[in-house]
Design a protein around this motif. Structure first.
Motif, short mmCIF file in Angstrom:
data_model
loop_
_atom_site.label_atom_id
_atom_site.label_comp_id
_atom_site.label_asym_id
_atom_site.label_seq_id
_atom_site.Cartn_x
_atom_site.Cartn_y
_atom_site.Cartn_z
N VAL A 195 0.88 -1.17 0.00
CA VAL A 195 0.00 0.00 0.00
C VAL A 195 0.91 1.22 0.00
N PRO A 196 0.43 2.37 -0.53
CA PRO A 196 1.30 3.54 -0.59
C PRO A 196 1.86 3.90 0.79
N PHE A 197 3.01 4.55 0.78
CA PHE A 197 3.74 4.80 2.01
C PHE A 197 2.92 5.59 3.03
N PHE A 198 2.14 6.56 2.57
CA PHE A 198 1.43 7.39 3.57
C PHE A 198 0.40 6.56 4.34
N TYR A 199 -0.14 5.51 3.72
CA TYR A 199 -1.04 4.61 4.47
C TYR A 199 -0.25 3.86 5.54
N GLN A 200 0.98 3.46 5.16
CA GLN A 200 1.82 2.74 6.13
C GLN A 200 2.15 3.65 7.31
N VAL A 248 0.76 14.93 5.29
CA VAL A 248 1.84 15.88 5.63
C VAL A 248 1.23 17.15 6.22
N ASN A 249 0.20 17.68 5.58
CA ASN A 249 -0.43 18.90 6.09
C ASN A 249 -1.03 18.69 7.48
N TYR A 250 -1.68 17.55 7.64
CA TYR A 250 -2.31 17.26 8.94
C TYR A 250 -1.25 17.22 10.05
N LEU A 251 -0.15 16.52 9.79
CA LEU A 251 0.90 16.39 10.82
C LEU A 251 1.53 17.74 11.14
N CYS A 252 1.70 18.56 10.10
CA CYS A 252 2.29 19.88 10.32
C CYS A 252 1.37 20.77 11.14
N GLN A 253 0.08 20.70 10.84
CA GLN A 253 -0.89 21.49 11.61
C GLN A 253 -0.92 21.05 13.07
N LEU A 254 -0.96 19.74 13.25
CA LEU A 254 -1.00 19.17 14.59
C LEU A 254 0.20 19.68 15.38
N PHE A 293 9.91 11.28 3.08
CA PHE A 293 8.70 11.75 3.76
C PHE A 293 9.09 12.81 4.81
N ALA A 294 10.17 12.55 5.56
CA ALA A 294 10.63 13.50 6.57
C ALA A 294 11.03 14.82 5.92
N GLN A 295 11.61 14.73 4.70
CA GLN A 295 11.97 15.96 3.98
C GLN A 295 10.73 16.79 3.65
N LYS A 296 9.67 16.09 3.25
CA LYS A 296 8.43 16.81 2.93
C LYS A 296 7.87 17.49 4.16
N LEU A 297 7.96 16.80 5.29
CA LEU A 297 7.49 17.42 6.55
C LEU A 297 8.34 18.67 6.85
N ALA A 298 9.64 18.53 6.67
CA ALA A 298 10.53 19.65 6.98
C ALA A 298 10.24 20.86 6.10
N LYS A 340 7.49 21.74 5.03
CA LYS A 340 6.28 22.40 5.51
C LYS A 340 6.42 22.83 6.96
N GLY A 341 7.63 22.83 7.47
CA GLY A 341 7.86 23.39 8.79
C GLY A 341 7.92 22.41 9.95
N LEU A 342 7.79 21.13 9.68
CA LEU A 342 7.90 20.16 10.79
C LEU A 342 9.26 19.48 10.72
N GLN A 343 10.16 19.95 11.56
CA GLN A 343 11.51 19.41 11.56
C GLN A 343 11.64 18.34 12.64
N LEU A 344 11.92 17.11 12.24
CA LEU A 344 12.07 16.05 13.24
C LEU A 344 13.44 16.17 13.91
N ASP A 345 13.54 15.65 15.14
CA ASP A 345 14.78 15.84 15.90
C ASP A 345 15.91 14.94 15.42
N ASP A 346 15.54 13.73 14.90
CA ASP A 346 16.58 12.81 14.47
C ASP A 346 16.47 12.57 12.97
N GLU A 347 17.60 12.12 12.39
CA GLU A 347 17.56 11.67 11.01
C GLU A 347 16.79 10.35 10.97
#
Ligand SMILES: Nc1ncnc2c1ncn2[C@@H]1O[C@H](COP(=O)(O)OP(=O)(O)OP(=O)(O)O)[C@@H](O)[C@H]1O
Ligand SMILES: Nc1ncnc2c1ncn2[C@@H]1O[C@H](COP(=O)(O)OP(=O)(O)OP(=O)(O)O)[C@@H](O)[C@H]1O
Ligand SMILES: [Mg+2]
Ligand SMILES: [Mg+2]
Lengths: 283, 286
Positions: free
Chosen positions: A245-250, A273-279, B252-257, B259-266
């Motif tokens: 399944v796509p990675f975001f589901y995982q 990604v947007n949800y996690l950033c907002q949270l 995925f972590a890069q995409k979070l970063a 958008k402003g969510l920087q994780l503490d570890d690699e």
């Protein structure tokens, strides 16, 4: 407008000699002209067999009941030779593909077969080898290539021919991720430009995601046939039959399991990604 | 005892117009009982390197020490049997490795060749047939009348059945379905943990992150990096410069970063990503 199907399979069943059950079991499948269709399924589920049936390399068990139409023409022992000229298959193992003594001869083979005149042939071979980044190897023996180089040459052999239907059976499985994207991009450009149809067997989830339609095959039967996002939303089914399944589901499921709840309405990577950033920013 | 390559070069068809450099002054040392991933582009020399581990190819220049052997250009083809029992290779295209009339005979060939009795070999073959995810019903079939993924599994079983100390795998998971790929990599990991050395060629960066503890990176026949997965994937600009990808979790972590969510570890794996996100959210709650 009624959509035109370049391939139509009706009640197609195929059993290998001495096999206890059919490899393809009463299959009905329509492939719209100009589309990119991915076929997914576990090892031994019947994917390659389906493509052999479409190419007329094998014939279904009961020719009375089963029918295969290619561009509206029924596939029969009489029509198979002409129909096959419209189809280019890249086999799972490129070693089964090579016939020429050199890379250039090999790419030219399909053109010779189709009676393309020599000047045009030379031009097309050069272009196809350039497209796949193998122009430096024109005089090399195919057996002296690396695995990924063999796959590139096998694809060049099909691109040179410009067939109506391109079948890729795990044709990029040995390419590095960047090389795979490049090659798929080239095939896609040609597909769009010439309105070709691509049938692609792959376990690569990104490639599947970029197709128009996805056929899920299990034990020779068609389990589901739909657009990628619809197919991928059946996460339970996919997991049951051992597919990705796509990675975001995982990520979503893994977060849930770790006690971070995520709304089940989330249905794309961007949303997650947007949800996690907002949270995070609310905290 | 470690495996060591000292200035190893290999030239295909030397002196002919088709002369082609396969390896160029490659030197490294890897520890026994490690899990080493070998990565690099199409044509970078990975399969050429792999074939040196059991002397299928011998260095044009330089020297290799492995499993008590020293291999150089003068090594004779005689007396290599013991080396090949200890160091075995699953080829990139598995069909080229299959040749017996039945699946069972094919898997049993290796054990028999290396001294097991007929009965022992058959028993081992059945055991490994199951371990690679196939059932007994294929045992009496011809290996050439199987699907691509099934053939690959048989080639893997045929080599693992005599338990070589050093297992070399050239893209063993290409063409395997997602569950099969995972099961097979777990099998290799288990094999390593039970006291063997595993060397794996792969294009899948997730496999590198999930299973390897050591990475060799090839480019144009040269070894351009030898480091841990963490070190290799930490240097984003180096990866870009050499056209190498990152594991999915890192992307995925890069995409979070972005958008402003920087994780503490690699993070390199799904598990690491989950833990880092959880830590972030828990820290916010506190
Ligand atoms: N030449 C053959 N003779 C007999 N049986 C075969 C032959 N080729 C394949 N089969 C069997 O038919 C079934 C379907 O095989 P097929 O090659 O179509 O699977 P597939 O979906 O392409 O699998 P893979 O992902 O492993 O390539 C399998 O059970 C396989 O063992
Ligand atoms: N038998 C051979 N004869 C001549 N040249 C060869 C031979 N085998 C490989 N080469 C060349 O040597 C170089 C390295 O090939 P190798 O097979 O080691 O690459 P690789 O890293 O395994 O690539 P891939 O990921 O595509 O399998 C390539 O340029 C290839 O064309
Ligand atoms: Mg197949
Ligand atoms: Mg290779």
């Amino acid at each position: 407008m009624v959509q035109e199907n370049i391939v139509s399979m009706r009640n197609v069943t195929f059993t290998y000699r001495e096999a206890s059950k059919p490899a393809v079991d009463n299959l009905n499948l329509d492939i719209p002209k100009g589309s990119w269709v991915s076929i997914i399924g576990h090892n031994g589920s019947g994917k390659s067999t389906i493509t052999r049936l479409i190419d007329g390399l094998i014939a279904s068990d009961n020719l009375e009941k089963s029918k295969i139409f290619i561009d509206g023409v029924e596939l029969t022992p009489e029509t198979v030779w002409d129909l096959r000229k419209q189809i280019g298959i890249v086999f799972q193992n490129p070693d089964n593909q090579f016939v020429g003594a050199t890379v250039a001869d090999d790419v030219a083979f399909g053109l010779e077969n189709r009676g393309i005149a020599r000047p045009e042939m030379v031009k097309r071979v050069a272009q196809a080898l350039k497209d796949v980044g193998m122009d430096d190897y024109a005089k090399t023996e195919p057996s002296n290539l690396s695995g990924g180089q063999k796959q590139r040459v096998a694809i060049a052999g099909i691109l040179a021919v410009h067939p109506q239907i391109i079948i890729l059976d795990e044709a990029t499985s040995m390419l590095d991720p960047e090389g795979r994207d490049e090659i798929l991009h080239i095939v896609r450009e040609m597909q769009k430009r010439d309105h070709l149809t691509v049938i692609s067997i792959t376990h690569d989830i990104n490639a599947v995601n970029n197709s128009d339609l996805v056929a899920v095959v299990d034990d020779g039967k068609l389990l589901a046939y739909d657009q990628p996002d619809k197919i991928f939303s059946h996460t339970k089914l996919l997991r049951e039959i051992g597919l990705d399944v796509p990675f975001f589901y995982q990520v979503r499921d893994s977060l849930e399991a770790a006690g971070v709840s995520v709304p089940s309405s989330i249905s794309s990577e961007e949303e997650l990604v947007n949800y996690l950033c907002q949270l995070n920013s609310k905290m | 005892m470690s495996i060591e390559f000292k200035n190893v070069s290999y030239i295909y068809s030397p002196g002919s117009p088709l002369e082609q450099k396969g390896l160029d002054q490659v030197s490294f040392k890897i520890k026994e009982n490690s899990f080493t991933a070998l990565i690099g582009h199409t044509g970078s020399g990975k399969s050429t390197l792999m074939q040196h581990f059991n002397a299928l190819l011998k260095p044009t220049e330089g020297e290799i020490t492995i499993a008590g052997y020293t291999i150089n250009k003068d090594t004779s083809n005689k007396n290599l049997k013991q080396l090949r029992k200890n160091v075995s290779l699953v080829f990139q295209f598995p069909e080229s490795q299959l040749f017996e009339n039945t699946v069972l005979a094919d898997i049993a060939f290796g054990p028999k060749n290396f001294g097991y009795s007929e009965d022992e070999a058959k028993e081992l073959a059945l055991k490994w047939l199951k371990k690679v995810g196939l059932d007994e019903t294929v045992a009496e079939r011809s290996p050439f009348e199987l699907s691509g993924g099934q053939m690959r599994r048989i080639a893997i079983a045929g080599v693992m059945a005599y338990e070589p100390a050093i297992l070399c795998l050239d893209e063993p998971a290409a063409g395997l379905d997602p569950r099969g790929r995972k099961e097979m990599l777990e099998l290799f990991k288990e094999y390593q943990e039970s006291g063997h050395t595993v060397i794996l060629v792969t294009h899948n960066m997730d496999d590198v992150a999930d299973y390897a503890d050591d990475v060799l990176v090839m480019e144009g026949g040269k070894l351009i990096k030898h480091a841990t997965p963490k070190e290799v994937f930490a240097d984003a600009s180096w990866l870009t410069a050499h056209h190498l990808g990152s594991p999915t979790a890192a992307k995925f972590a890069q995409k979070l970063a972005q958008k402003g969510l920087q994780l503490d570890d690699e993070v390199l794996t799904l598990n690491e990503l989950t833990q880092a996100l959880k830590a972030k959210m828990k820290a916010g709650e506190a």
